[in-house]
Design an enzyme around this catalytic site. Structure first.
Site, short mmCIF file in Angstrom:
data_model
loop_
_atom_site.label_atom_id
_atom_site.label_comp_id
_atom_site.label_asym_id
_atom_site.label_seq_id
_atom_site.Cartn_x
_atom_site.Cartn_y
_atom_site.Cartn_z
N GLU A 31 5.12 6.97 11.93
CA GLU A 31 4.53 8.26 12.28
C GLU A 31 5.03 8.79 13.62
OE1 GLU A 31 0.31 8.18 9.91
OE2 GLU A 31 0.43 6.89 11.65
N GLY B 288 -4.74 11.24 3.24
CA GLY B 288 -4.97 11.39 1.81
C GLY B 288 -5.66 12.73 1.55
N ILE C 264 -8.94 5.27 1.52
CA ILE C 264 -9.63 5.81 0.33
C ILE C 264 -8.66 5.85 -0.85
CG2 ILE C 264 -10.95 7.75 -0.60
CD1 ILE C 264 -12.26 6.28 1.86
N MET D 240 -7.62 7.64 9.20
CA MET D 240 -8.37 6.53 9.79
C MET D 240 -8.46 6.56 11.33
SD MET D 240 -7.06 3.57 7.14
CE MET D 240 -8.20 2.34 7.71
N GLU D 241 -7.99 7.63 11.95
CA GLU D 241 -8.01 7.65 13.43
C GLU D 241 -8.49 8.97 14.04
OE1 GLU D 241 -4.99 7.08 11.78
OE2 GLU D 241 -5.28 4.90 11.73
N ASP E 282 -0.74 11.12 -0.08
CA ASP E 282 -1.32 10.65 -1.35
C ASP E 282 -2.59 11.47 -1.61
OD1 ASP E 282 -2.20 8.57 0.96
OD2 ASP E 282 -3.87 8.92 -0.40
N1 ADE Z 1 -3.87 7.83 5.25
C1 ADE Z 1 -3.04 8.23 4.27
N2 ADE Z 1 -3.65 8.20 3.08
C2 ADE Z 1 -4.92 7.76 3.32
C3 ADE Z 1 -6.03 7.50 2.48
N3 ADE Z 1 -5.95 7.69 1.16
N4 ADE Z 1 -7.17 7.04 3.06
C4 ADE Z 1 -7.23 6.84 4.39
N5 ADE Z 1 -6.20 7.07 5.22
C5 ADE Z 1 -5.05 7.52 4.69
#
Ligand code: ADE
Length: 237
Positions: free
Chosen positions: A15, A81, A162, A182-183, A206
């Site tokens: 990243e 995501g 997730i 997540m951050e 995703d």
């Molecule tokens: N970062 C990228 N895809 C993610 C997901 N599905 N859940 C949490 N963090 C992510």
């Protein structure tokens, strides 16, 4: 003196790597397992960091950078995501506000995501991205990316990857969230407490639905989308 001191934080090496390549006078600092690089892009002093995954890593990293370098803005980049139907892989989300979808004291009568701040227990706690930064990123991206790929809205953070349609739906509906990662909200919380403007820019890698067959390659590929947005931004301010 540089015009801006910009902290740029990504969780994973992929990243931040392409921004690292742009830094002139590159220096490296390792502190408490945090990987931090400093350098210049044009007139800007950049503090670029790989924080590691998750909210605690992100919070530790943000506070260290603020204490050490006193940046005048904090930018969180990376992949996310997509949890809203309007999103496709490769789209970009400019966060307008951040929530923690896994902060849960509902047994005590608080709404999911409400962090005991203020009197209103009925809503999740939101950390708002800086309006000037939102506008600047929107304008820069519109000049370089098809408009239908650029979205603004809520980004929900939590210490969970997730990958389940029901969980995705719940986060989308409870928080009106476009994307999960997540951050971002940890960085947002620390920047807000320190009164430093921040923004979160994420590329959709995703659709948070469990199809992770090619996850690492997708992270690499779509990390470049958010890095590119940051390069354009740093080049133009
Ligand atoms: N970062 C990228 N895809 C993610 C997901 N599905 N859940 C949490 N963090 C992510």
């Amino acid at each position: 003196m540089p015009t801006n001191k910009i902290a740029i934080i990504g969780a994973m090496e992929c990243e931040i790597s392409s921004i690292k390549q742009e830094l002139k006078d590159l220096k490296e600092i390792v502190y408490a397992d945090l990987q931090i690089y400093t350098g210049n892009i044009k007139d800007n002093f950049i503090i670029l960091s790989r924080s590691g995954v998750g909210k605690v890593n992100a919070a530790l990293n943000t506070q260290y950078i603020i204490d050490t370098f006193k940046p005048n803005m904090v930018i969180n980049i990376g992949v996310a995501g997509g949890v809203d139907k309007c999103l496709n892989i490769g789209d970009i989300v400019i966060g307008t506000n951040l929530v923690q979808h896994d902060f849960d004291i509902t047994p005590l009568g608080y709404a999911k995501g409400c962090m005991c701040i203020g009197k209103d227990k009925s809503k999740p706690t939101k950390y708002y991205c800086d309006n000037n930064l939102i506008e600047k990123f929107q304008n820069i991206l519109e000049e370089n990316v098809p408009k239908n790929k650029i979205h603004q809205g809520v980004i929900a953070s939590g210490d969970q990857f997730i990958a389940d349609r029901d969980v995705k739906k719940e986060i989308n509906e409870s928080f009106d969230a476009l994307a999960v990662e997540m951050e971002g909200c940890a960085i947002a919380q620390v920047a807000t407490r320190n009164k430093i403007p921040f923004i979160v820019i994420r590329a959709i890698s995703d659709l948070a639905d469990g199809d992770m067959s090619n996850a690492h390659a997708e992270f690499e590929k779509y990390s470049q989308v958010s890095s590119q947005a940051i390069k354009l931004f740093v080049d133009t301010i």
